[in-house]
Design a protein around this motif. Structure first.
Motif, short mmCIF file in Angstrom:
data_model
loop_
_atom_site.label_atom_id
_atom_site.label_comp_id
_atom_site.label_asym_id
_atom_site.label_seq_id
_atom_site.Cartn_x
_atom_site.Cartn_y
_atom_site.Cartn_z
N LYS A 85 0.82 -1.22 0.00
CA LYS A 85 0.00 0.00 0.00
C LYS A 85 0.86 1.26 0.00
O LYS A 85 0.56 2.23 -0.72
CB LYS A 85 -0.91 0.00 1.22
CG LYS A 85 -1.97 -1.07 1.18
CD LYS A 85 -2.81 -0.98 2.43
CE LYS A 85 -3.89 -2.02 2.41
NZ LYS A 85 -4.87 -1.77 3.47
N HIS A 196 -1.50 11.48 1.30
CA HIS A 196 -0.73 10.25 1.09
C HIS A 196 0.18 9.94 2.30
O HIS A 196 0.31 8.79 2.70
CB HIS A 196 0.11 10.35 -0.18
CG HIS A 196 -0.69 10.24 -1.45
ND1 HIS A 196 -1.43 9.13 -1.76
CD2 HIS A 196 -0.88 11.10 -2.47
CE1 HIS A 196 -2.03 9.31 -2.93
NE2 HIS A 196 -1.71 10.50 -3.39
N ASN A 199 -1.93 8.42 4.83
CA ASN A 199 -2.17 7.01 4.52
C ASN A 199 -0.99 6.14 4.94
O ASN A 199 -1.17 5.05 5.49
CB ASN A 199 -2.39 6.82 3.01
CG ASN A 199 -3.66 7.48 2.51
OD1 ASN A 199 -4.60 7.68 3.27
ND2 ASN A 199 -3.69 7.84 1.25
N PHE A 206 -0.86 0.06 11.36
CA PHE A 206 -1.42 -1.26 11.08
C PHE A 206 -0.32 -2.33 11.05
O PHE A 206 -0.47 -3.41 11.65
CB PHE A 206 -2.17 -1.24 9.75
CG PHE A 206 -2.63 -2.59 9.32
CD1 PHE A 206 -3.72 -3.19 9.94
CD2 PHE A 206 -1.98 -3.27 8.31
CE1 PHE A 206 -4.15 -4.45 9.55
CE2 PHE A 206 -2.39 -4.53 7.92
CZ PHE A 206 -3.48 -5.12 8.54
N ASP A 212 -6.25 -1.14 12.99
CA ASP A 212 -6.69 -0.44 11.78
C ASP A 212 -7.47 0.78 12.23
O ASP A 212 -8.56 0.67 12.77
CB ASP A 212 -7.57 -1.36 10.94
CG ASP A 212 -7.78 -0.81 9.54
OD1 ASP A 212 -7.73 0.43 9.39
OD2 ASP A 212 -7.98 -1.61 8.63
N ARG A 214 -8.31 3.48 10.36
CA ARG A 214 -8.91 4.30 9.31
C ARG A 214 -10.38 4.57 9.62
O ARG A 214 -11.04 3.78 10.28
CB ARG A 214 -8.79 3.57 7.97
CG ARG A 214 -7.34 3.45 7.52
CD ARG A 214 -7.25 2.61 6.27
NE ARG A 214 -7.66 1.22 6.53
CZ ARG A 214 -7.61 0.27 5.62
NH1 ARG A 214 -7.20 0.54 4.41
NH2 ARG A 214 -7.98 -0.96 5.91
N HIS A 215 -10.85 5.69 9.08
CA HIS A 215 -12.26 6.07 9.18
C HIS A 215 -12.73 6.21 10.63
O HIS A 215 -13.89 5.95 10.94
CB HIS A 215 -13.16 5.06 8.46
CG HIS A 215 -12.69 4.77 7.07
ND1 HIS A 215 -12.43 5.78 6.16
CD2 HIS A 215 -12.41 3.60 6.43
CE1 HIS A 215 -12.02 5.23 5.03
NE2 HIS A 215 -12.01 3.93 5.16
N LYS A 217 -12.49 4.49 13.03
CA LYS A 217 -12.88 3.25 13.73
C LYS A 217 -11.60 2.57 14.17
O LYS A 217 -10.53 2.87 13.69
CB LYS A 217 -13.64 2.33 12.78
CG LYS A 217 -14.93 2.91 12.31
CD LYS A 217 -15.74 1.87 11.58
CE LYS A 217 -17.15 2.35 11.33
NZ LYS A 217 -17.26 3.20 10.15
N SER A 219 -10.29 -1.33 14.53
CA SER A 219 -10.52 -2.78 14.53
C SER A 219 -9.17 -3.46 14.65
O SER A 219 -8.15 -2.95 14.20
CB SER A 219 -11.24 -3.21 13.26
OG SER A 219 -10.41 -3.07 12.14
N LEU A 221 -6.90 -6.92 14.00
CA LEU A 221 -6.89 -8.16 13.21
C LEU A 221 -6.51 -9.33 14.11
O LEU A 221 -5.56 -9.25 14.85
CB LEU A 221 -5.88 -8.03 12.08
CG LEU A 221 -6.12 -8.98 10.93
CD1 LEU A 221 -7.41 -8.61 10.24
CD2 LEU A 221 -4.96 -8.94 9.97
N LEU B 57 -12.63 -1.76 5.08
CA LEU B 57 -12.00 -2.46 6.21
C LEU B 57 -12.28 -3.96 6.11
O LEU B 57 -11.39 -4.80 6.33
CB LEU B 57 -12.53 -1.90 7.53
CG LEU B 57 -12.32 -0.39 7.75
CD1 LEU B 57 -12.86 0.03 9.11
CD2 LEU B 57 -10.85 0.00 7.63
N ARG B 92 -11.02 5.58 -2.29
CA ARG B 92 -10.67 6.96 -2.66
C ARG B 92 -11.65 7.51 -3.70
O ARG B 92 -11.87 8.72 -3.78
CB ARG B 92 -9.21 7.04 -3.14
CG ARG B 92 -8.30 6.72 -1.95
CD ARG B 92 -6.83 6.83 -2.19
NE ARG B 92 -6.13 6.27 -1.03
CZ ARG B 92 -4.84 5.99 -0.99
NH1 ARG B 92 -4.07 6.25 -2.03
NH2 ARG B 92 -4.30 5.48 0.10
#
Lengths: 221, 221
Positions: A85, A196, A199, A206, A212, A214-215, A217, A219, A221, B57, B92
């Motif tokens: 990524k 970027h 990101n 992560f 995680d 992002r957004h 939230k 979570s 793994l 996600l 995106r």
């Protein structure tokens, strides 16, 4: 096998850092060309971007080979997915540096300079974000990655301030319109570079913790 | 085991197609709100974007689980890596639809409409690119993916035509400046949606054949 894999991971990290250094260099040349009004440096951005594109292909191939041959799990797997990524983000950062070079070249052609302290501040912030996101990656430093994400708010605020300032400036004279559009394009590219870097910071968190974020939230793994 | 993996791959494909459908819907709402001057639809774009973020996600987690538990190689591995990348592009694209909604809302507020046939053409082309890139993914259809990439040139040309037209229009009156900036922002978002669809098409070709056609180079894994 274990030792061999660690060597490979270190090699992968080294290549990604090299690519990151190219991106930093491309950004440096693009904004120096603009701020120091040195047109000769724009071509350098193009030359560096070609190297960035080559590195992108090399890194993707390296990651896929590692996934196929080593079958990594847990932290190692997350690291490789994060690199895939980050690799994409770095390549697109190279594109944004080229955009800055193009728009900067046009802006300098127009010879109607405008004071834009917010753009100068965006340049400082975005350069710091790019550098720190890569440092956070190398050191697996979550706190540094978090700091990068916080800086993005100021970049966004300054982009909005640039837009307001240039809108007023355009209203004063039709001959301001073209150079203002070039500067708006540069401000947008800087904003995207900040996105970027954000990101990359998210991917660093992560990769090192499995969180995680992002957004807004969280979570695991 | 083999059969179980195939079922999982089909499930992953199904979830990604669902996410793609959300992106298509968000784009539809955003541009319809603009072209039909229906402000009530902008909120829908936001609502859909939240679902897109949730899906992102879920898909990443699904991919990492598959990589960890199944240790896929060759075509299956390429497919999962492609999904990880396409997932990022789709998320995106959702952001760009929100941008279009914001700028469209502001544009309609200003009440100074401008004829912009190139934007209407960009909308048609970008919608087709998004749809066809997802169809190419589902069907593993390389020819369709190639067609998507060819369409991107026209999108870029029309974006440049929009910029030229709006620059002239801004020069005619200071009150044109704000709505023109909103339309330029929309044209840029459409251009980026086209770029993301192109990225997806490249990933489709990579997943199905192992050919990496980015940056005008061709390398085979």
């Amino acid at each position: 096998m274990e030792r061999h894999f660690e060597v490979k991971i270190e090699e992968l990290k080294r290549i990604l850092v090299l690519m990151g250094a190219y991106v930093e260099k491309a950004l440096e040349e693009a904004v120096d060309a603009l701020l120091k009004e040195d047109r000769s440096r724009f071509q350098k951005v193009h030359d560096i971007e070609k190297k960035i594109n080559d590195e992108q292909l090399r890194i993707d191939n390296f990651c896929i080979e590692l996934l196929a041959k080593q079958g990594p799990v847990a932290r190692d797997l997350r690291f490789i997915v994060a690199v895939i990524k980050i690799n994409t983000d770095l390549e697109r950062m190279g594109d944004q540096c080229v955009n800055i070079a193009y728009s900067g070249f046009d802006y300098l052609q127009s010879n109607v300079p405008v004071e834009s302290p917010e753009i100068a501040q965006m340049v400082l912030d975005v350069k710091a974000m790019v550098k720190q996101s890569l440092d956070a990656f190398v050191q697996g430093d979550e706190a540094m990655a978090q700091a990068v994400m916080l800086m993005d708010d100021r970049v966004d605020e300054n982009k909005n301030a640039v837009l307001r300032r240039l809108e007023e400036w355009m209203k004063k004279s039709p001959e301001h319109i073209k150079p203002a559009l070039n500067l708006i394009s540069i401000a947008r590219s800087l904003e995207r570079l900040g996105d970027h870097a954000t990101n990359i910071a998210e991917d660093v968190i992560f990769a090192s913790s499995g969180r995680d974020i992002r957004h807004g939230k969280e979570s695991r793994l």
